[in-house]
Design an enzyme around this catalytic site. Sequence first.
Site, PDB file in Angstrom:
ATOM      1  N   ASP A 186       0.812  -1.212   0.000  1.00  0.00           N
ATOM      2  CA  ASP A 186       0.000   0.000   0.000  1.00  0.00           C
ATOM      3  C   ASP A 186       0.849   1.269   0.000  1.00  0.00           C
ATOM      4  O   ASP A 186       0.482   2.270  -0.611  1.00  0.00           O
ATOM      5  CB  ASP A 186      -0.934   0.004   1.215  1.00  0.00           C
ATOM      6  CG  ASP A 186      -2.087  -0.979   1.055  1.00  0.00           C
ATOM      7  OD1 ASP A 186      -2.280  -1.480  -0.071  1.00  0.00           O
ATOM      8  OD2 ASP A 186      -2.777  -1.244   2.048  1.00  0.00           O
ATOM      9  N   ARG A 190       2.641   6.085  -3.118  1.00  0.00           N
ATOM     10  CA  ARG A 190       3.683   6.836  -3.834  1.00  0.00           C
ATOM     11  C   ARG A 190       3.322   7.002  -5.305  1.00  0.00           C
ATOM     12  O   ARG A 190       3.515   8.062  -5.895  1.00  0.00           O
ATOM     13  CB  ARG A 190       5.026   6.111  -3.701  1.00  0.00           C
ATOM     14  CG  ARG A 190       6.214   6.961  -4.152  1.00  0.00           C
ATOM     15  CD  ARG A 190       7.522   6.272  -3.889  1.00  0.00           C
ATOM     16  NE  ARG A 190       7.979   5.484  -5.002  1.00  0.00           N
ATOM     17  CZ  ARG A 190       8.409   4.228  -4.929  1.00  0.00           C
ATOM     18  NH1 ARG A 190       8.425   3.596  -3.772  1.00  0.00           N
ATOM     19  NH2 ARG A 190       8.820   3.586  -6.003  1.00  0.00           N
ATOM     20  N   GLU A 200      -5.266   9.127   4.758  1.00  0.00           N
ATOM     21  CA  GLU A 200      -5.578   9.907   5.945  1.00  0.00           C
ATOM     22  C   GLU A 200      -4.611  11.057   6.165  1.00  0.00           C
ATOM     23  O   GLU A 200      -3.490  11.072   5.648  1.00  0.00           O
ATOM     24  CB  GLU A 200      -5.584   9.034   7.203  1.00  0.00           C
ATOM     25  CG  GLU A 200      -4.218   8.660   7.732  1.00  0.00           C
ATOM     26  CD  GLU A 200      -3.557   7.501   7.060  1.00  0.00           C
ATOM     27  OE1 GLU A 200      -2.345   7.624   6.744  1.00  0.00           O
ATOM     28  OE2 GLU A 200      -4.207   6.464   6.831  1.00  0.00           O
ATOM     29  N   ARG A 217       4.131  14.296  25.580  1.00  0.00           N
ATOM     30  CA  ARG A 217       3.012  15.181  25.879  1.00  0.00           C
ATOM     31  C   ARG A 217       1.864  14.947  24.893  1.00  0.00           C
ATOM     32  O   ARG A 217       1.945  14.078  24.030  1.00  0.00           O
ATOM     33  CB  ARG A 217       3.494  16.632  25.856  1.00  0.00           C
ATOM     34  CG  ARG A 217       4.761  16.827  26.684  1.00  0.00           C
ATOM     35  CD  ARG A 217       5.133  18.268  26.861  1.00  0.00           C
ATOM     36  NE  ARG A 217       4.289  18.912  27.857  1.00  0.00           N
ATOM     37  CZ  ARG A 217       4.589  20.075  28.419  1.00  0.00           C
ATOM     38  NH1 ARG A 217       5.689  20.707  28.080  1.00  0.00           N
ATOM     39  NH2 ARG A 217       3.790  20.613  29.312  1.00  0.00           N
ATOM     40  N   ALA A 247      -6.843   1.546   7.294  1.00  0.00           N
ATOM     41  CA  ALA A 247      -5.428   1.795   7.562  1.00  0.00           C
ATOM     42  C   ALA A 247      -5.259   2.333   8.995  1.00  0.00           C
ATOM     43  O   ALA A 247      -5.688   1.701   9.954  1.00  0.00           O
ATOM     44  CB  ALA A 247      -4.868   2.752   6.511  1.00  0.00           C
ATOM     45  N   SER A 264      -6.686   1.090  12.906  1.00  0.00           N
ATOM     46  CA  SER A 264      -5.821   0.748  14.033  1.00  0.00           C
ATOM     47  C   SER A 264      -6.152   1.584  15.258  1.00  0.00           C
ATOM     48  O   SER A 264      -5.937   1.149  16.395  1.00  0.00           O
ATOM     49  CB  SER A 264      -4.349   0.957  13.644  1.00  0.00           C
ATOM     50  OG  SER A 264      -3.986   0.123  12.569  1.00  0.00           O
TER      51      SER A 264
END
Length: 276
Positions: free
Chosen positions: A50, A55, A125, A135, A166, A170
């Site tokens: 993927d 690319r 995304e 942080r 993707a 997750s």
Amino acid sequence: MKTIGIVCRAAEADRARIPMVTRLIEEAGGRVVGEEDLKTSDVVLVLGGDGTILRAAEGVRGTEIPVIGVNFGHVGFLAEADPESLSDVVSRLVAGEYTVETRTTLAVTVTQPDGSTEEGWALNELALDKVERARMVDLTIGVDEHPISSYSCDALVVSTPTGSTAYAFSAGGPVVWPDVEALLIVPIAAHALFARPLVVAPDSIITVVMNETGFVDGELWCDGRRSLAAPVGSHIEIRRSAEPVHLARLWTSPFSGRLVAKFKLPVRSWKHPDKS
């Protein structure tokens, strides 16, 4: 004569396949161009996973040239075929025996505190990450010029349906069928009572404000390939891009079949209803 662009992974073992694929294309009556000339091709053949397909999509950005992947990577969710089908894929591409599927992409503008702007785009995304690992970024989220919620979080993912399998997946986001027109907002490890994934209309304008009360600058990654600075005080606007990505398809298998195969989902005891 069909002109086929070739893109492959950078590893030496992968690039070693190019002469063999070139020979297959030329024997089928096609012409080959390399990655530097993708915009002169009729279709782009990707040898990889993927990431390599992303690319290639970047290489034909702004055109209607379709991309098709043969999965030499890992999951290869965007890929159309496996390596054993390579010869068949080549012959069908050269013969023009494929359909073209249009996939939504995202456009983003980051306005920084000094008034300067940066723009980017993504097929899968946009991921807003923190610059300092220890942080969290402090954000306010809005949709169509209306505020929705404020929270601190490790990261925020805004995804297309294509990208729902993707990074957004997750992070706990829903899987969205690619023909569903929608955009996804998925916070990661947010400190808030209302910080669930959101599915919004495809023409919605998503706003993310890097709150002045925050102490950590952000970095916006486009498909994990290109980054834009998003320091505290930045204003981020995300919408559907006017330039989609086109994927070539050889088979008409449903998305559900691809989902089950790629994620190896258990489907024991499934029986199709009797249609008689």
